[in-house]
Design an enzyme around this catalytic site. Structure first.
Site, PDB file in Angstrom:
ATOM      1  N   ASP A   1      47.926   9.860  68.855  1.00  0.00           N
ATOM      2  CA  ASP A   1      48.719  10.581  69.854  1.00  0.00           C
ATOM      3  C   ASP A   1      48.340  12.067  69.813  1.00  0.00           C
ATOM      4  O   ASP A   1      48.248  12.666  68.735  1.00  0.00           O
ATOM      5  CB  ASP A   1      50.204  10.386  69.488  1.00  0.00           C
ATOM      6  CG  ASP A   1      51.151  10.878  70.551  1.00  0.00           C
ATOM      7  OD1 ASP A   1      50.777  10.852  71.742  1.00  0.00           O
ATOM      8  OD2 ASP A   1      52.280  11.275  70.192  1.00  0.00           O
TER       9      ASP A   1
ATOM     10  N   HIS B   1      58.992  17.008  75.951  1.00  0.00           N
ATOM     11  CA  HIS B   1      59.014  16.676  74.525  1.00  0.00           C
ATOM     12  C   HIS B   1      60.287  17.199  73.858  1.00  0.00           C
ATOM     13  O   HIS B   1      60.810  18.233  74.253  1.00  0.00           O
ATOM     14  CB  HIS B   1      57.802  17.294  73.817  1.00  0.00           C
ATOM     15  CG  HIS B   1      56.512  16.601  74.120  1.00  0.00           C
ATOM     16  ND1 HIS B   1      55.388  17.249  74.539  1.00  0.00           N
ATOM     17  CD2 HIS B   1      56.163  15.283  74.041  1.00  0.00           C
ATOM     18  CE1 HIS B   1      54.398  16.384  74.714  1.00  0.00           C
ATOM     19  NE2 HIS B   1      54.842  15.184  74.420  1.00  0.00           N
TER      20      HIS B   1
ATOM     21  N   HIS C   1      54.868  10.666  78.560  1.00  0.00           N
ATOM     22  CA  HIS C   1      55.194  11.323  77.281  1.00  0.00           C
ATOM     23  C   HIS C   1      56.625  11.872  77.379  1.00  0.00           C
ATOM     24  O   HIS C   1      57.236  11.836  78.442  1.00  0.00           O
ATOM     25  CB  HIS C   1      54.209  12.468  77.016  1.00  0.00           C
ATOM     26  CG  HIS C   1      52.909  12.000  76.458  1.00  0.00           C
ATOM     27  ND1 HIS C   1      52.496  12.297  75.192  1.00  0.00           N
ATOM     28  CD2 HIS C   1      51.946  11.214  76.991  1.00  0.00           C
ATOM     29  CE1 HIS C   1      51.321  11.732  74.965  1.00  0.00           C
ATOM     30  NE2 HIS C   1      50.958  11.077  76.048  1.00  0.00           N
TER      31      HIS C   1
ATOM     32  N   ASN D   1      56.012   6.854  75.692  1.00  0.00           N
ATOM     33  CA  ASN D   1      55.961   7.401  74.325  1.00  0.00           C
ATOM     34  C   ASN D   1      57.339   7.807  73.821  1.00  0.00           C
ATOM     35  O   ASN D   1      58.051   8.571  74.485  1.00  0.00           O
ATOM     36  CB  ASN D   1      55.069   8.639  74.308  1.00  0.00           C
ATOM     37  CG  ASN D   1      53.600   8.293  74.381  1.00  0.00           C
ATOM     38  OD1 ASN D   1      53.231   7.161  74.647  1.00  0.00           O
ATOM     39  ND2 ASN D   1      52.763   9.274  74.135  1.00  0.00           N
TER      40      ASN D   1
END
Ligand code: G3H
Ligand code: ZN
Length: 384
Positions: free
Chosen positions: A98, A194, A228, A271
């Site tokens: 990743d 994220h 992501h 993810n």
């Protein structure tokens, strides 16, 4: 069965219309838990080690400053462990890198036994991102290894990957990128982020997913899109952490309904890292709070102190330093450390099991062609 490349699993997501969760691990015990959860649901599995997670598994507690040697050691350690676990398992397993930083990090992962790699050139100008990604694709495909690229910038923090602002992926550029590089899948920026602070009621830009997917189809280019920054940040887990002394503020994830709608539009790999960190942190806090004898165990006492020093922290790599080696390898003779391992595995399985069901990958192992790396390399050569 032997580890497989990601490509046949991507093909299955496209053909059958489901998404496969890709779960980040920092240790052998987390890898065991991820595989066990997928076996329960007969789902294929994607385990991923982030570039700097490999540095941590290579023995560097200060992993943000991890060297190439640390990454090489870590990739070998997790590569060998996951290879064995896969060999004994009835489901197809992929080991993916990743956020690979550069060519050397990608090569370290492939040498360590990873069967799929991401090269993250999203911070580079378009032409340089294309050039770096092409170089990786050529090296990886010759070995049957799958490649994920990235175009567009996600905001938020994941190890050393961080940005204050998002730059959404331009669908026209995404198609050009896939054409020029030959990647198997592409991470796009379309509203995810994220970390644990993603904003309230996030709405994803589904039209970006649809535009890229449709245009790839029209151009006859294979490419599955990757989401992501997709953790759901379950409120019940965050609340419990905070009841037990944590101070996680402003936490919000991607709503499940938003993720489900993009699966239909063309997202095939999702993810997840933050949710695993949160569930593990809650379980360890619960264990330490419920076991007075833990205070007499020097290693557990040191873990509790680290958690108290930084109550906002929920990355297990930060507070498990006192048992770092046994956490990474899964080897210990200390019964209380074994109890901690059990709690870590339970946390991982709670998150992974839920998402296998929600993303629709239950039973996916029967839909995935178990292609060897050698066979995959030949297929790439035939199609080049
Ligand atoms: O590469 C890993 C994921 O993008 C992590 O996203 O912070 O939402 O779990 P997350
Ligand atoms: Zn990411």
């Amino acid at each position: 069965m032997p580890l497989i490349p990601l490509r046949p699993l991507l093909a299955a997501t496209q053909r059958y219309g489901f998404a496969q969760g890709a779960f980040n691990v920092n240790s052998v015990i987390q890898a065991e838990a991820v595989i066990a959860a997928h076996e329960m649901f007969r789902s294929a599995a994607i385990l991923q080690g982030a570039d700097l997670a490999n540095a941590f598994m290579g023995g560097n507690a200060d992993f943000l400053k991890g060297t190439l040697e640390d990454k090489q050691r870590g990739a070998r350690l997790i590569g060998e462990a996951v290879k064995k676990l896969s060999q004994d398992s009835p489901i197809p397993v992929v080991l993916h890198l990743d956020h690979g930083k550069d060519f050397a990090s990608v090569k370290a992962a492939i040498d360590g036994g990873f069967t799929s790699v991401m090269i993250d050139g999203s911070h580079l100008p378009f032409a340089e991102n294309v050039e770096l990604t092409r170089e990786v694709v050529q090296y990886a495909h010759e070995r049957g290894i799958t490649v994920e690229g990235e175009l567009g910038v996600l905001s938020g923090v994941e190890d050393d990957v961080f940005s204050d602002q998002s730059t959404y992926t331009n669908p026209l550029k995404a198609v050009e990128f896939c054409k020029k590089t030959g990647v198997d899948c592409l991470a796009i920026s379309y509203g995810t982020k994220h970390g644990a602070v993603k904003g309230e009621n996030v709405q994803l830009r589904k039209e970006i997913v649809i535009a890229v997917t449709e245009n790839l189809k029209h151009e006859g280019i294979f490419g599955v899109l990757v989401s992501h920054g997709s953790s759901l940040v379950p409120r019940y887990i965050v609340e419990k952490i905070n009841q037990l002394g944590g101070t996680i503020k402003g936490a919000n994830g991607i709503p499940m309904e938003e993720l489900k709608s993009v699966i239909k539009a063309g997202i095939g790999k999702i993810n997840i890292d933050t949710d695993l960190r949160l569930a593990v942190t809650r379980n360890i806090r619960e264990y330490l709070a419920g076991n007075n004898s833990a205070a007499e165990n020097p290693a557990l006492k040191a873990i509790a102190e680290l958690m108290n020093q930084k109550p906002e922290q929920f990355d297990p790599r930060g507070y498990l330093v006192p048992i770092m080696d046994s956490f990474i390898t899964g080897q210990t003779t200390d019964p209380q450390v074994l109890d901690i391992f059990k709690r870590i595995k339970q946390g991982v399985q709670e998150v992974v099991g839920t998402l296998i069901v929600e993303f629709g990958s239950v039973g996916s192992s029967a839909k995935v062609e178990a292609v060897s790396l050698e066979e995959m390399a030949q297929r790439y050569q035939r199609n080049s």
